[in-house]
Design a protein around this motif. Sequence first.
Motif, PDB file in Angstrom:
ATOM      1  N   VAL A   1       0.831  -1.200   0.000  1.00 23.55           N
ATOM      2  CA  VAL A   1       0.000   0.000   0.000  1.00 23.55           C
ATOM      3  C   VAL A   1       0.867   1.251   0.000  1.00 23.55           C
ATOM      4  O   VAL A   1       0.545   2.248  -0.667  1.00 23.55           O
ATOM      5  CB  VAL A   1      -0.949  -0.027   1.209  1.00 23.55           C
ATOM      6  N   ALA A   2       1.989   1.206   0.699  1.00 24.14           N
ATOM      7  CA  ALA A   2       2.870   2.378   0.738  1.00 24.14           C
ATOM      8  C   ALA A   2       3.464   2.669  -0.642  1.00 24.14           C
ATOM      9  O   ALA A   2       3.539   3.827  -1.072  1.00 24.14           O
ATOM     10  CB  ALA A   2       3.973   2.156   1.768  1.00 24.14           C
ATOM     11  N   VAL A   3       3.906   1.635  -1.351  1.00 21.27           N
ATOM     12  CA  VAL A   3       4.447   1.844  -2.698  1.00 21.27           C
ATOM     13  C   VAL A   3       3.354   2.352  -3.639  1.00 21.27           C
ATOM     14  O   VAL A   3       3.589   3.245  -4.473  1.00 21.27           O
ATOM     15  CB  VAL A   3       5.076   0.537  -3.219  1.00 21.27           C
ATOM     16  N   ALA A   4       2.151   1.803  -3.550  1.00 22.35           N
ATOM     17  CA  ALA A   4       1.053   2.267  -4.398  1.00 22.35           C
ATOM     18  C   ALA A   4       0.703   3.716  -4.105  1.00 22.35           C
ATOM     19  O   ALA A   4       0.413   4.497  -5.026  1.00 22.35           O
ATOM     20  CB  ALA A   4      -0.172   1.370  -4.190  1.00 22.35           C
ATOM     21  N   GLU A   5       0.755   4.132  -2.838  1.00 26.40           N
ATOM     22  CA  GLU A   5       0.466   5.521  -2.495  1.00 26.40           C
ATOM     23  C   GLU A   5       1.558   6.452  -3.003  1.00 26.40           C
ATOM     24  O   GLU A   5       1.292   7.598  -3.358  1.00 26.40           O
ATOM     25  CB  GLU A   5       0.312   5.638  -0.976  1.00 26.40           C
ATOM     26  N   ARG A   6       2.800   5.968  -3.050  1.00 27.90           N
ATOM     27  CA  ARG A   6       3.898   6.777  -3.576  1.00 27.90           C
ATOM     28  C   ARG A   6       3.723   7.052  -5.070  1.00 27.90           C
ATOM     29  O   ARG A   6       4.131   8.095  -5.580  1.00 27.90           O
ATOM     30  CB  ARG A   6       5.227   6.076  -3.320  1.00 27.90           C
ATOM     31  N   TYR A   7       3.100   6.128  -5.777  1.00 30.69           N
ATOM     32  CA  TYR A   7       2.865   6.312  -7.211  1.00 30.69           C
ATOM     33  C   TYR A   7       1.549   7.033  -7.516  1.00 30.69           C
ATOM     34  O   TYR A   7       1.217   7.202  -8.688  1.00 30.69           O
ATOM     35  CB  TYR A   7       2.876   4.965  -7.930  1.00 30.69           C
ATOM     36  N   GLY A   8       0.795   7.424  -6.508  1.00 30.55           N
ATOM     37  CA  GLY A   8      -0.411   8.224  -6.726  1.00 30.55           C
ATOM     38  C   GLY A   8      -1.706   7.558  -6.319  1.00 30.55           C
ATOM     39  O   GLY A   8      -2.771   8.189  -6.412  1.00 30.55           O
ATOM     40  N   LEU A   9      -1.663   6.317  -5.892  1.00 30.31           N
ATOM     41  CA  LEU A   9      -2.882   5.653  -5.432  1.00 30.31           C
ATOM     42  C   LEU A   9      -3.103   6.044  -3.973  1.00 30.31           C
ATOM     43  O   LEU A   9      -2.762   5.326  -3.037  1.00 30.31           O
ATOM     44  CB  LEU A   9      -2.761   4.138  -5.589  1.00 30.31           C
ATOM     45  N   SER A  10      -3.669   7.221  -3.786  1.00 24.86           N
ATOM     46  CA  SER A  10      -3.817   7.786  -2.449  1.00 24.86           C
ATOM     47  C   SER A  10      -4.870   7.041  -1.647  1.00 24.86           C
ATOM     48  O   SER A  10      -5.590   6.167  -2.155  1.00 24.86           O
ATOM     49  CB  SER A  10      -4.184   9.271  -2.561  1.00 24.86           C
ATOM     50  N   LEU A  11      -4.976   7.434  -0.369  1.00 25.29           N
ATOM     51  CA  LEU A  11      -5.957   6.800   0.512  1.00 25.29           C
ATOM     52  C   LEU A  11      -7.372   7.095   0.051  1.00 25.29           C
ATOM     53  O   LEU A  11      -8.246   6.223   0.119  1.00 25.29           O
ATOM     54  CB  LEU A  11      -5.740   7.301   1.948  1.00 25.29           C
TER      55      LEU A  11
ATOM     56  N   ASN B   1     -19.214   8.538  19.116  1.00 22.49           N
ATOM     57  CA  ASN B   1     -18.981   9.978  19.196  1.00 22.49           C
ATOM     58  C   ASN B   1     -17.712  10.229  20.009  1.00 22.49           C
ATOM     59  O   ASN B   1     -17.752  10.425  21.230  1.00 22.49           O
ATOM     60  CB  ASN B   1     -20.186  10.676  19.824  1.00 22.49           C
ATOM     61  N   LEU B   2     -16.570  10.229  19.317  1.00 20.02           N
ATOM     62  CA  LEU B   2     -15.285  10.461  19.953  1.00 20.02           C
ATOM     63  C   LEU B   2     -14.806  11.882  19.674  1.00 20.02           C
ATOM     64  O   LEU B   2     -15.226  12.528  18.711  1.00 20.02           O
ATOM     65  CB  LEU B   2     -14.254   9.450  19.453  1.00 20.02           C
ATOM     66  N   VAL B   3     -13.899  12.338  20.524  1.00 21.82           N
ATOM     67  CA  VAL B   3     -13.419  13.716  20.391  1.00 21.82           C
ATOM     68  C   VAL B   3     -12.519  13.860  19.177  1.00 21.82           C
ATOM     69  O   VAL B   3     -12.634  14.797  18.386  1.00 21.82           O
ATOM     70  CB  VAL B   3     -12.664  14.150  21.673  1.00 21.82           C
ATOM     71  N   LYS B   4     -11.649  12.908  18.966  1.00 21.26           N
ATOM     72  CA  LYS B   4     -10.657  13.017  17.894  1.00 21.26           C
ATOM     73  C   LYS B   4     -11.015  12.032  16.784  1.00 21.26           C
ATOM     74  O   LYS B   4     -11.182  10.850  17.027  1.00 21.26           O
ATOM     75  CB  LYS B   4      -9.257  12.732  18.428  1.00 21.26           C
ATOM     76  N   MET B   5     -11.098  12.550  15.581  1.00 18.89           N
ATOM     77  CA  MET B   5     -11.404  11.728  14.416  1.00 18.89           C
ATOM     78  C   MET B   5     -10.306  11.911  13.362  1.00 18.89           C
ATOM     79  O   MET B   5      -9.714  12.984  13.251  1.00 18.89           O
ATOM     80  CB  MET B   5     -12.762  12.117  13.799  1.00 18.89           C
ATOM     81  N   GLN B   6     -10.059  10.852  12.602  1.00 20.22           N
ATOM     82  CA  GLN B   6      -9.108  10.952  11.501  1.00 20.22           C
ATOM     83  C   GLN B   6      -9.693  11.817  10.383  1.00 20.22           C
ATOM     84  O   GLN B   6     -10.899  11.952  10.248  1.00 20.22           O
ATOM     85  CB  GLN B   6      -8.748   9.568  10.958  1.00 20.22           C
ATOM     86  N   GLU B   7      -8.805  12.363   9.569  1.00 20.59           N
ATOM     87  CA  GLU B   7      -9.244  13.235   8.478  1.00 20.59           C
ATOM     88  C   GLU B   7     -10.068  12.457   7.445  1.00 20.59           C
ATOM     89  O   GLU B   7     -11.033  12.988   6.890  1.00 20.59           O
ATOM     90  CB  GLU B   7      -8.031  13.874   7.813  1.00 20.59           C
ATOM     91  N   SER B   8      -9.683  11.203   7.210  1.00 22.72           N
ATOM     92  CA  SER B   8     -10.447  10.394   6.257  1.00 22.72           C
ATOM     93  C   SER B   8     -11.869  10.155   6.747  1.00 22.72           C
ATOM     94  O   SER B   8     -12.823  10.155   5.960  1.00 22.72           O
ATOM     95  CB  SER B   8      -9.740   9.059   6.014  1.00 22.72           C
ATOM     96  N   ILE B   9     -12.035   9.989   8.055  1.00 23.45           N
ATOM     97  CA  ILE B   9     -13.379   9.799   8.614  1.00 23.45           C
ATOM     98  C   ILE B   9     -14.210  11.062   8.426  1.00 23.45           C
ATOM     99  O   ILE B   9     -15.385  11.013   8.040  1.00 23.45           O
ATOM    100  CB  ILE B   9     -13.287   9.428  10.106  1.00 23.45           C
ATOM    101  N   THR B  10     -13.605  12.219   8.684  1.00 23.20           N
ATOM    102  CA  THR B  10     -14.340  13.487   8.579  1.00 23.20           C
ATOM    103  C   THR B  10     -14.803  13.747   7.149  1.00 23.20           C
ATOM    104  O   THR B  10     -15.949  14.149   6.917  1.00 23.20           O
ATOM    105  CB  THR B  10     -13.445  14.638   9.067  1.00 23.20           C
TER     106      THR B  10
END
Length: 487
Positions: free
Chosen positions: A270-280, A349-358
Amino acid sequence: MAADWLGSLVSINCGLTLGVYQGEVASVDQASQTISLRQPFHNGVKCPVPEVTFSAMDIKELKVLDMATGSSYNNNNSSSISKTSLGQRVVTDIPPSYSGHSSSQISRGSCVVNSTQASTSAPITILTRKGPQGVSGGRGSAQVTPKKNGVKSGHVGGQMRQRDDECFGDGVDEGLDTDFDFEGNLALFDKAAVFSQIDGSDRHGNQRARPRSTPNEQTQSRYRHDENILEVKPVVYRQISVPVHGGKEYCTDSGLVVPSISYELHKQLVAVAERYGLSLERRLEMTGVCASQMALTLLGGPNRLTPKNVHQRPTVALLCGPHVQGAQGISCGRHLANHDAEVILFLPNLVKMQESITSELALYDKTGGKQVATVKDLPVSPVDLVINCLDCHENPLLRDQPWYQAAASWANQNRAPVLSLDPPVGGQPQVVEAKWTLALGLPLPLAEGHGRVYLCDIGIPKHVFQEVGITYHSPFGCKFVIPLHSA
């Protein structure tokens, strides 16, 4: 005398409606002014009754085709009418039985009787067992309605019709009124011999060479219709190899081997794919599309999601945690809501959420789907499908959280089938028992309790696999989600 006519071959024209009859004169009744024909033909076709009787008022034209050789009637005379040419013999002496008839004018030398009296009787029919109708046939048992002969009125049209009757009236099958014996005809067909000839063997099963075939054709094995494919080279079923065996192997429906990989190799891929542009974000979208497509199929597909079934929309409960797997579930719920499924999203309902969740929640809110933060707001009645996205690869301690245990308990008590999305690999048993499991890219070595495993394509290019040491050839074919079987 009337007896002089017996045994003669005559042709009687009854007009356009009744047609032309031919046959041997069987009897002549002077009192009732009727004449009977034996073995009659109607418009060149053999009549189904042995005898037909005509009245003088229905006869338009009478021609003598062949006079009897003697004055007495010969019962064995069965000469064919169609073989006697028209005008072969001309009779110059007409029996006195018809000479004095007031309603008919007999022309000597031509043997033609022209009726001058208009006929008021009904069309000639054949006597049946129910009773006489029109002209009767003494020994007949079927009713026949004469057909129109379709020729023009006049002497020339009658001659042309007569010639057709003579040419084509002979050799007519006398058994046309009998039923066809299908069983007897089928018994004459030797199916074993025909199929053995098709298979290239004799009736005893001995294989024999086909005519005009090359030796290569004789040695070729036989294939079914779905196996008759020209193969250039042998099929290689192991087209995917990994540097480190994950401990378990799967195979597709077509027999291709799909090995599992460890979670460490999965993260590297997944890290190599993200480096080539396959983002999260791209992976989340692809995972959501594949998971929603599989979920729609499990919900009934086109048999249930139709415009006529708006009152029975399927209900899907999404159980998501605050991590990447939860974001994948929210993406899946957004696509399900866009396809008219009733989606209920559970997210603590948590205080801190990841950016992808938001970002995924912002898109999900635009679909009008329902979102709850506590288990008590989930449906009490069973839903159609539960999608489990509670587990996380990086943090297995989430299972100790109260919201996790409450959501898992609700899923186990709801009695709805569970689809687990990208579950983690661990030694602990699954809290929520799944019926189906969807893996991403390449499967992880899942233990028992995950149900039937499916694999989805998240769009990782072939060279990305090669960069991490995986020899890869896509096993998906024409699909994006395929089932896997334990090898």
